[in-house]
Design a protein around this motif. Sequence first.
Motif, short mmCIF file in Angstrom:
data_model
loop_
_atom_site.label_atom_id
_atom_site.label_comp_id
_atom_site.label_asym_id
_atom_site.label_seq_id
_atom_site.Cartn_x
_atom_site.Cartn_y
_atom_site.Cartn_z
N SER A 1 19.63 -77.23 28.26
CA SER A 1 20.24 -76.06 27.61
C SER A 1 21.17 -76.49 26.48
N TYR A 2 21.88 -77.60 26.72
CA TYR A 2 22.80 -78.10 25.68
C TYR A 2 22.01 -78.49 24.43
N LEU A 3 20.92 -79.24 24.61
CA LEU A 3 20.10 -79.67 23.48
C LEU A 3 19.52 -78.47 22.75
N LYS B 1 32.51 -75.38 20.36
CA LYS B 1 33.24 -74.44 21.21
C LYS B 1 32.31 -73.37 21.78
N LYS B 2 31.35 -72.91 20.98
CA LYS B 2 30.45 -71.87 21.45
C LYS B 2 29.52 -72.41 22.55
N ILE B 3 29.06 -73.65 22.40
CA ILE B 3 28.23 -74.26 23.44
C ILE B 3 29.03 -74.40 24.73
N LEU C 1 27.77 -72.62 28.23
CA LEU C 1 27.36 -73.44 29.39
C LEU C 1 28.46 -73.61 30.43
N ASP C 2 29.62 -73.01 30.15
CA ASP C 2 30.75 -73.11 31.06
C ASP C 2 31.14 -74.56 31.31
N THR D 1 34.10 -81.93 26.92
CA THR D 1 32.78 -82.34 27.39
C THR D 1 31.71 -82.02 26.35
N SER D 2 31.82 -80.82 25.77
CA SER D 2 30.86 -80.41 24.74
C SER D 2 30.91 -81.36 23.54
#
Length: 273
Positions: free
Chosen positions: A27-29, A39-41, A45-46, A51-52
């Motif tokens: 999902s991150y990719l 910040k939006k990612i 993804l909570d 971490t993002s």
Amino acid sequence: CRDCKKNYRETTGTPLYRIQIKEKWQSYLDLMERGFPIKKIAHELDISIQTSFDWRHKILSSLEQFIPKELTSTVECDEMEFSLSNKGDRNLKRKARKRASDFIRNRDDKETSTVQVITVVERETAKKFFKVVETKRLTKEQIEIALDGKLAKGTTLVTDKHYSYKSYTKDHKDINHKRLLAKDHVKSILRQSSATIHLQNENNIHSQVRDFIRPFKGVSSKYLQNYLNWYAYQNQINSHKETLKNWFIALLLSSEAYDIFLQFKDNTMLIRT
């Protein structure tokens, strides 16, 4: 390993090493490929912003393997300029800018306020190479470092009439150097001669790079090299239907990405403390 007495696993050295929540990476990719900011990612993804941020640069560290080792045939080379950005720095030595338009190019002779990006593209294969240099104007020594070992013998190097390129090729007699100005190119087309001596590919790349960088609303200069590698790799796999699959293959094949990320991390600061 019985020789070095260390334990290894299949993700050792890759960006996936020591990742605790691998189930969110696909999902991150996907969100990253769609151009979502850090910040939006994190919100989607909570996960934490830190971490993002770390995940993004772990991924981008794996792209070092796709930098061309050598360019041949006809190669175009030019530089593009960005304002020096200290985005995220909590210890600025200058007054912070409220907006990008506040930037004044090299107002102080003692202070560099720009970075130059040396852009190299091989015409036949469209292989691209970028090198970020913090300087007001490129020197022969900086070009020497950036292009060290990248141009094969017999390569035709096409540049503008920047004097430093001429100085560089004087020391590399095995490189065929062609120089031009924009107005010379227009005249050559009208004469229908020497029309192959142009920088059209470079001009197109510069436009594409700026369009690629723009949605991120300002990239800190110390991270710019990673984003340029991202642009080059994404441009390389755009013709493939399974782009996410290609990303995962790239991540798993990079056995030195984690070490590259740690070196990068030493020169950055935490997003959150």
